[in-house]
Design a protein around this motif. Structure first.
Motif, PDB file in Angstrom:
ATOM      1  N   MET A   1       0.841  -1.199   0.000  1.00 41.31           N
ATOM      2  CA  MET A   1       0.000   0.000   0.000  1.00 41.31           C
ATOM      3  C   MET A   1       0.880   1.255   0.000  1.00 41.31           C
ATOM      4  SD  MET A   1      -2.902   1.461   0.090  1.00 41.31           S
ATOM      5  CE  MET A   1      -3.712   2.969   0.590  1.00 41.31           C
ATOM      6  N   ILE A   2       0.560   2.149  -0.898  1.00 45.13           N
ATOM      7  CA  ILE A   2       1.317   3.409  -0.943  1.00 45.13           C
ATOM      8  C   ILE A   2       0.336   4.576  -0.783  1.00 45.13           C
ATOM      9  CG2 ILE A   2       2.836   4.912  -2.305  1.00 45.13           C
ATOM     10  CD1 ILE A   2       4.181   2.266  -1.680  1.00 45.13           C
ATOM     11  N   ILE A   3       0.678   5.490   0.117  1.00 43.86           N
ATOM     12  CA  ILE A   3      -0.106   6.713   0.312  1.00 43.86           C
ATOM     13  C   ILE A   3       0.803   7.880  -0.070  1.00 43.86           C
ATOM     14  CG2 ILE A   3      -1.277   8.180   2.013  1.00 43.86           C
ATOM     15  CD1 ILE A   3      -1.566   5.553   3.746  1.00 43.86           C
ATOM     16  N   THR A   4       0.327   8.756  -0.941  1.00 45.92           N
ATOM     17  CA  THR A   4       1.143   9.926  -1.282  1.00 45.92           C
ATOM     18  C   THR A   4       0.466  11.186  -0.737  1.00 45.92           C
ATOM     19  OG1 THR A   4       0.051  10.249  -3.428  1.00 45.92           O
ATOM     20  CG2 THR A   4       2.014   8.852  -3.404  1.00 45.92           C
ATOM     21  N   VAL A   5       1.278  12.066  -0.189  1.00 52.67           N
ATOM     22  CA  VAL A   5       0.773  13.349   0.324  1.00 52.67           C
ATOM     23  C   VAL A   5       1.656  14.443  -0.279  1.00 52.67           C
ATOM     24  CG1 VAL A   5       0.254  14.740   2.358  1.00 52.67           C
ATOM     25  CG2 VAL A   5       0.030  12.248   2.487  1.00 52.67           C
ATOM     26  N   ASP A   6       1.111  15.158  -1.240  1.00 50.72           N
ATOM     27  CA  ASP A   6       1.869  16.220  -1.896  1.00 50.72           C
ATOM     28  C   ASP A   6       1.300  17.585  -1.530  1.00 50.72           C
ATOM     29  OD1 ASP A   6       3.719  14.612  -3.329  1.00 50.72           O
ATOM     30  OD2 ASP A   6       2.138  14.083  -4.752  1.00 50.72           O
ATOM     31  N   GLY A  25       1.621   1.669  10.478  1.00 53.65           N
ATOM     32  CA  GLY A  25       2.880   0.919  10.618  1.00 53.65           C
ATOM     33  C   GLY A  25       3.648   0.886   9.303  1.00 53.65           C
ATOM     34  N   TYR A  26       3.529   1.957   8.524  1.00 52.98           N
ATOM     35  CA  TYR A  26       4.225   2.033   7.234  1.00 52.98           C
ATOM     36  C   TYR A  26       5.513   2.839   7.370  1.00 52.98           C
ATOM     37  CZ  TYR A  26      -0.170   0.579   4.942  1.00 52.98           C
ATOM     38  OH  TYR A  26      -1.279  -0.101   4.537  1.00 52.98           O
ATOM     39  N   ALA A  27       6.394   2.632   6.396  1.00 52.17           N
ATOM     40  CA  ALA A  27       7.610   3.443   6.333  1.00 52.17           C
ATOM     41  C   ALA A  27       7.237   4.804   5.749  1.00 52.17           C
ATOM     42  CB  ALA A  27       8.635   2.760   5.434  1.00 52.17           C
ATOM     43  N   ARG A  28       7.978   5.849   6.136  1.00 51.64           N
ATOM     44  CA  ARG A  28       7.676   7.200   5.625  1.00 51.64           C
ATOM     45  C   ARG A  28       8.896   7.733   4.887  1.00 51.64           C
ATOM     46  NH1 ARG A  28       8.944  12.243   7.975  1.00 51.64           N
ATOM     47  NH2 ARG A  28       7.691  13.938   7.086  1.00 51.64           N
ATOM     48  N   PRO A 105       9.625  -1.182   1.019  1.00 47.86           N
ATOM     49  CA  PRO A 105       9.762  -0.235   2.134  1.00 47.86           C
ATOM     50  C   PRO A 105      10.679  -0.799   3.219  1.00 47.86           C
ATOM     51  CG  PRO A 105       7.440  -0.515   1.534  1.00 47.86           C
ATOM     52  CD  PRO A 105       8.221  -1.554   0.775  1.00 47.86           C
ATOM     53  N   PRO A 106      11.572   0.034   3.773  1.00 45.03           N
ATOM     54  CA  PRO A 106      12.511  -0.454   4.779  1.00 45.03           C
ATOM     55  C   PRO A 106      11.813  -1.018   6.014  1.00 45.03           C
ATOM     56  CG  PRO A 106      12.799   1.921   4.347  1.00 45.03           C
ATOM     57  CD  PRO A 106      11.715   1.440   3.455  1.00 45.03           C
ATOM     58  N   GLY A 107      12.521  -1.888   6.670  1.00 43.29           N
ATOM     59  CA  GLY A 107      12.011  -2.466   7.918  1.00 43.29           C
ATOM     60  C   GLY A 107      10.907  -3.481   7.668  1.00 43.29           C
ATOM     61  N   GLY A 108      10.768  -3.920   6.418  1.00 37.40           N
ATOM     62  CA  GLY A 108       9.746  -4.927   6.108  1.00 37.40           C
ATOM     63  C   GLY A 108       8.324  -4.393   6.233  1.00 37.40           C
ATOM     64  N   ALA A 109       8.165  -3.076   6.222  1.00 35.68           N
ATOM     65  CA  ALA A 109       6.814  -2.492   6.342  1.00 35.68           C
ATOM     66  C   ALA A 109       5.967  -2.884   5.133  1.00 35.68           C
ATOM     67  CB  ALA A 109       6.918  -0.973   6.440  1.00 35.68           C
ATOM     68  N   GLU A 110       4.665  -2.973   5.370  1.00 35.15           N
ATOM     69  CA  GLU A 110       3.774  -3.416   4.275  1.00 35.15           C
ATOM     70  C   GLU A 110       3.304  -2.266   3.404  1.00 35.15           C
ATOM     71  OE1 GLU A 110       0.657  -5.756   5.907  1.00 35.15           O
ATOM     72  OE2 GLU A 110       2.045  -7.341   6.514  1.00 35.15           O
ATOM     73  N   GLY A 111       3.787  -1.099   3.689  1.00 35.93           N
ATOM     74  CA  GLY A 111       3.399   0.050   2.881  1.00 35.93           C
ATOM     75  C   GLY A 111       4.300   1.226   3.172  1.00 35.93           C
ATOM     76  N   ALA A 112       4.065   2.301   2.413  1.00 35.97           N
ATOM     77  CA  ALA A 112       4.883   3.492   2.603  1.00 35.97           C
ATOM     78  C   ALA A 112       4.027   4.739   2.421  1.00 35.97           C
ATOM     79  CB  ALA A 112       6.045   3.500   1.622  1.00 35.97           C
ATOM     80  N   VAL A 113       4.405   5.759   3.152  1.00 35.06           N
ATOM     81  CA  VAL A 113       3.743   7.063   3.051  1.00 35.06           C
ATOM     82  C   VAL A 113       4.779   8.043   2.507  1.00 35.06           C
ATOM     83  CG1 VAL A 113       2.478   8.863   4.269  1.00 35.06           C
ATOM     84  CG2 VAL A 113       2.377   6.515   5.114  1.00 35.06           C
TER      85      VAL A 113
END
Ligand code: C5P
Length: 212
Positions: A1-6, A25-28, A105-113
């Motif tokens: 899962m990817i969330i983008t905030v621009d 619990g995602y990487a940022r 995503p680092p740390g094995g996270a299931e998504g990134a922001v």
């Protein structure tokens, strides 16, 4: 899962992306930091951030230490970042890194922001949940002055406003990856909302986009 905030500077992307990353619990990834680090690296070597060869060399040579460099939050770093960010070859180098981060995503996270300017339009155009935070330069300058004062840094409103406008102009007018909302982004103007209301609106939108 990817969330983008621009969105432009001082619209509240940092706080929102930190809360979202903690919640899921995602990487940022603060993508502005990459451009700031390149800008500072060029300045540190005595170069001109508008010099393509120098900026590309700095982008290619970027290390983890550069991303922790003191002065990354300074006005010099911000302005030099917006200069190197207008060079397409610099963006290409950083694009690769950003896409790698999204893919694993680092740390094995299931998504990134992602926090940035073009992460929903260019970096991860197929991200399922895209947000765009924006407010007038005056509202953002007031916000930035308050933040700086809380950190014990002296800040002059007029100067902060001028710096924001200068960066907005460069970021929105550049030919490559200009600052603009993705067509499928939820646009939030936090001028009359507190941080909790922005966060609640973002969570509702994301949950609708990616029901579990
Ligand atoms: O967000 P931040 O203020 O750290 O960004 C610094 C500068 O980096 C921006 O003004 C913009 O020119 C550039 N930037 C960019 N694309 C991104 C993130 C930042 O061009 N995704």
């Amino acid at each position: 899962m990817i969330i983008t905030v621009d969105g432009p500077a001082a619209a509240g992307k940092g706080e929102l992306t930190q809360r979202l990353a903690a919640h899921f619990g995602y990487a940022r990834l603060d993508t502005g930091k990459l451009y700031r680090a390149v800008g500072l690296k060029v300045l540190g070597a005595g170069g001109d951030p508008e010099d393509e060869a120098a900026a590309v060399e700095a982008a290619r040579a970027l290390t983890g230490d550069d991303l922790e460099a003191p002065g990354l939050r300074s006005e010099d770093a911000a302005l030099s970042a917006s200069k190197v960010a207008a060079i397409p070859a610099v963006r290409d180098v950083l694009l690769e890194f950003q896409r790698g981060f999204a893919a694993a995503p680092p740390g094995g996270a299931e998504g990134a922001v992602f926090d940035g300017r073009d992460t929903g339009t260019v970096v991860i155009p197929d991200a399922p949940a895209k947000l765009f935070l924006t407010a007038s330069p005056e509202v953002r300058a007031t916000r930035r002055v308050k933040q700086l004062q809380e950190q014990g840094t002296e800040a002059i409103y007029g100067r902060v406003l001028q710096e924001l406008k200068e960066r907005d102009a460069r970021d929105t007018s550049r030919k490559v990856a200009p600052l603009k909302p993705a067509e499928d982004a939820l646009v939030i103007d936090p001028s009359h909302l507190d941080a909790d209301a922005v966060y609640a609106a973002a969570l509702e939108f994301i949950s609708a986009k990616a029901p579990d």
